[in-house]
Motif scaffolding. Structure first.
Motif, PDB file in Angstrom:
ATOM      1  N   GLU A 210       0.807  -1.217   0.000  1.00 19.28           N
ATOM      2  CA  GLU A 210       0.000   0.000   0.000  1.00 19.28           C
ATOM      3  C   GLU A 210       0.844   1.273   0.000  1.00 19.28           C
ATOM      4  OE1 GLU A 210      -3.325   0.327   2.566  1.00 19.28           O
ATOM      5  OE2 GLU A 210      -3.850  -1.781   2.424  1.00 19.28           O
TER       6      GLU A 210
ATOM      7  N   LEU B 105       0.866   1.003  -4.026  1.00 24.62           N
ATOM      8  CA  LEU B 105      -0.514   1.364  -4.337  1.00 24.62           C
ATOM      9  C   LEU B 105      -0.705   2.870  -4.408  1.00 24.62           C
ATOM     10  CD1 LEU B 105      -3.454   0.450  -4.803  1.00 24.62           C
ATOM     11  CD2 LEU B 105      -3.779   0.618  -2.321  1.00 24.62           C
ATOM     12  N   GLU B 106      -0.116   3.594  -3.481  1.00 30.46           N
ATOM     13  CA  GLU B 106      -0.283   5.051  -3.469  1.00 30.46           C
ATOM     14  C   GLU B 106       0.160   5.652  -4.804  1.00 30.46           C
ATOM     15  OE1 GLU B 106       0.251   6.036   1.308  1.00 30.46           O
ATOM     16  OE2 GLU B 106       1.886   6.476  -0.084  1.00 30.46           O
TER      17      GLU B 106
ATOM     18  N   LEU C 266      -2.288   4.576  -7.799  1.00 28.44           N
ATOM     19  CA  LEU C 266      -3.565   5.271  -7.873  1.00 28.44           C
ATOM     20  C   LEU C 266      -3.430   6.689  -8.410  1.00 28.44           C
ATOM     21  CD1 LEU C 266      -5.226   4.095  -4.515  1.00 28.44           C
ATOM     22  CD2 LEU C 266      -5.633   3.226  -6.836  1.00 28.44           C
TER      23      LEU C 266
ATOM     24  N   SER D 192      -5.626  -4.856  -1.803  1.00 32.95           N
ATOM     25  CA  SER D 192      -5.151  -3.552  -1.324  1.00 32.95           C
ATOM     26  C   SER D 192      -6.164  -2.447  -1.569  1.00 32.95           C
ATOM     27  CB  SER D 192      -3.827  -3.202  -2.002  1.00 32.95           C
ATOM     28  OG  SER D 192      -4.006  -3.082  -3.409  1.00 32.95           O
ATOM     29  N   HIS D 193      -7.024  -2.633  -2.557  1.00 36.95           N
ATOM     30  CA  HIS D 193      -7.967  -1.582  -2.921  1.00 36.95           C
ATOM     31  C   HIS D 193      -9.125  -2.232  -3.675  1.00 36.95           C
ATOM     32  CE1 HIS D 193      -9.541   2.127  -4.768  1.00 36.95           C
ATOM     33  NE2 HIS D 193      -8.886   2.763  -3.818  1.00 36.95           N
TER      34      HIS D 193
ATOM     35  N   ASN E  27     -10.755  -1.340  -6.136  1.00 35.91           N
ATOM     36  CA  ASN E  27     -10.753  -1.110  -7.572  1.00 35.91           C
ATOM     37  C   ASN E  27      -9.570  -1.757  -8.287  1.00 35.91           C
ATOM     38  OD1 ASN E  27     -13.154   0.332  -7.618  1.00 35.91           O
ATOM     39  ND2 ASN E  27     -12.138   2.265  -7.163  1.00 35.91           N
TER      40      ASN E  27
END
Length: 306
Positions: free
Chosen positions: A22, A31-32, A35, A75-76, A78
């Motif tokens: 993440e 992930l940050e 996105l 993790s998300h 989407n």
């Protein structure tokens, strides 16, 4: 849209269990950053280092599959698993696609069931070797330089049946030609031009033309040693390799395979995922909009069975 054909995040998370997909800043892809950029699909490689004992290599591969499911996909909401062109085309505007791949068949030994298990778990592209030799083929680092074994030919037959992409990056020279003769879905996920940089991991003009003749995907990679032959490289060096493949006739083949989190070195201006959007804008100053679309995603999509 950007599709990146290769990274080693799973290996890094396996090696460093205290890290988090993440937000760990040590990861070039997390992930940050994902996105916040235009990467629509990222391919995540299972890479088991060769210092893992042979009887534990398949277990290590399964651990990385578990990391893919538990950290990347969960993790998300989407982030969706993708296995086909249709899966990618059906992604919604706010969704990201994660594709599972295998870098090197050494974890399966000579056991086709182990390979089929990984395919059933979602692996869509397989690099037959890393740099070493295994039961399937020799890698580019093996002095013997042998091509496909009999077992390797069974593996290619399996890939043809299951519509799995056969990745020639890391293969021995003879292995490359054996694959080109037998595989229905060849790609090179992360390899550059040997003509521009004479590193053994790169592909010579004859190899690149063979891939181009099949409109097979060739992912230019951001490893400095594969771009310039030393530890220093910048975005212009990446674009030089793209242009070289383009001028060989590869307009419908060349793409991107960063190898983020797979090497210690980095390209100036492409240090991590946060630089991808700016790099695409830089590409548009050198190449046509139509070609940039092919380069960033369409050529990879065209190689995926529906």
């Amino acid at each position: 849209m950007i599709i990146d054909a290769h990274c080693d995040v799973l290996y890094q998370l396996w090696k460093n269990p205290e890290w988090s997909f993440e937000h760990s800043p040590e990861l070039r892809i997390n992930l940050e950053r994902w996105l916040e950029n235009d990467v629509k699909v990222q391919c995540f490689a299972i890479f088991v280092p060769d210092d893992v004992p042979a009887d534990l290599q398949f277990h290590a591969a399964l651990q990385m599959v578990d990391i893919f499911y538990d950290q990347v996909l969960k993790s998300h909401p989407n982030v969706k698993m993708v296995r086909s062109r249709q899966d990618i085309e059906l992604l919604k505007e706010n969704e990201k696609g994660a594709m599972l791949t295998l870098e090197g068949c050494h974890p399966i030994g000579h056991d086709i069931i182990k390979l089929k298990t990984l395919i059933h778990l979602g692996v869509k592209a397989v690099g037959l070797t890393w740099n070493n030799s295994n039961g399937v083929c020799d890698g580019i680092g093996e002095e013997r330089g042998a091509g496909l074994s009999q077992f390797g030919r069974e593996v290619i037959e399996l890939f043809n049946t299951y519509e799995i992409l056969t990745d020639v990056s890391h293969l021995s020279y003879q292995g490359f030609w054996d694959v080109m003769e037998t595989a229905k879905y060849p790609i090179a996920s992360h390899s550059n031009s040997y003509k521009l940089c004479s590193h053994k991991r790169n592909l010579d003009d004859k190899q690149l033309k063979a891939l181009i003749s099949k409109q097979a995907f060739v992912g230019v990679t951001f490893v400095p040693e594969f771009l310039t032959g030393h530890k220093n490289a910048d975005t212009k060096d990446v674009m030089n390799h793209i242009e070289k493949i383009y001028r060989l006739g590869g307009e419908n083949s060349v793409g991107l395979g960063s190898d983020f989190d797979g090497t210690a070195g980095f390209v100036k201006g492409l240090e991590n995922y946060s630089k991808y959007n700016a790099f695409v804008q830089e590409l548009k100053t050198r190449f046509s909009t139509e070609f940039v679309q092919k380069l960033t995603h369409q050529n990879f999509l065209n190689n995926l069975p529906t």
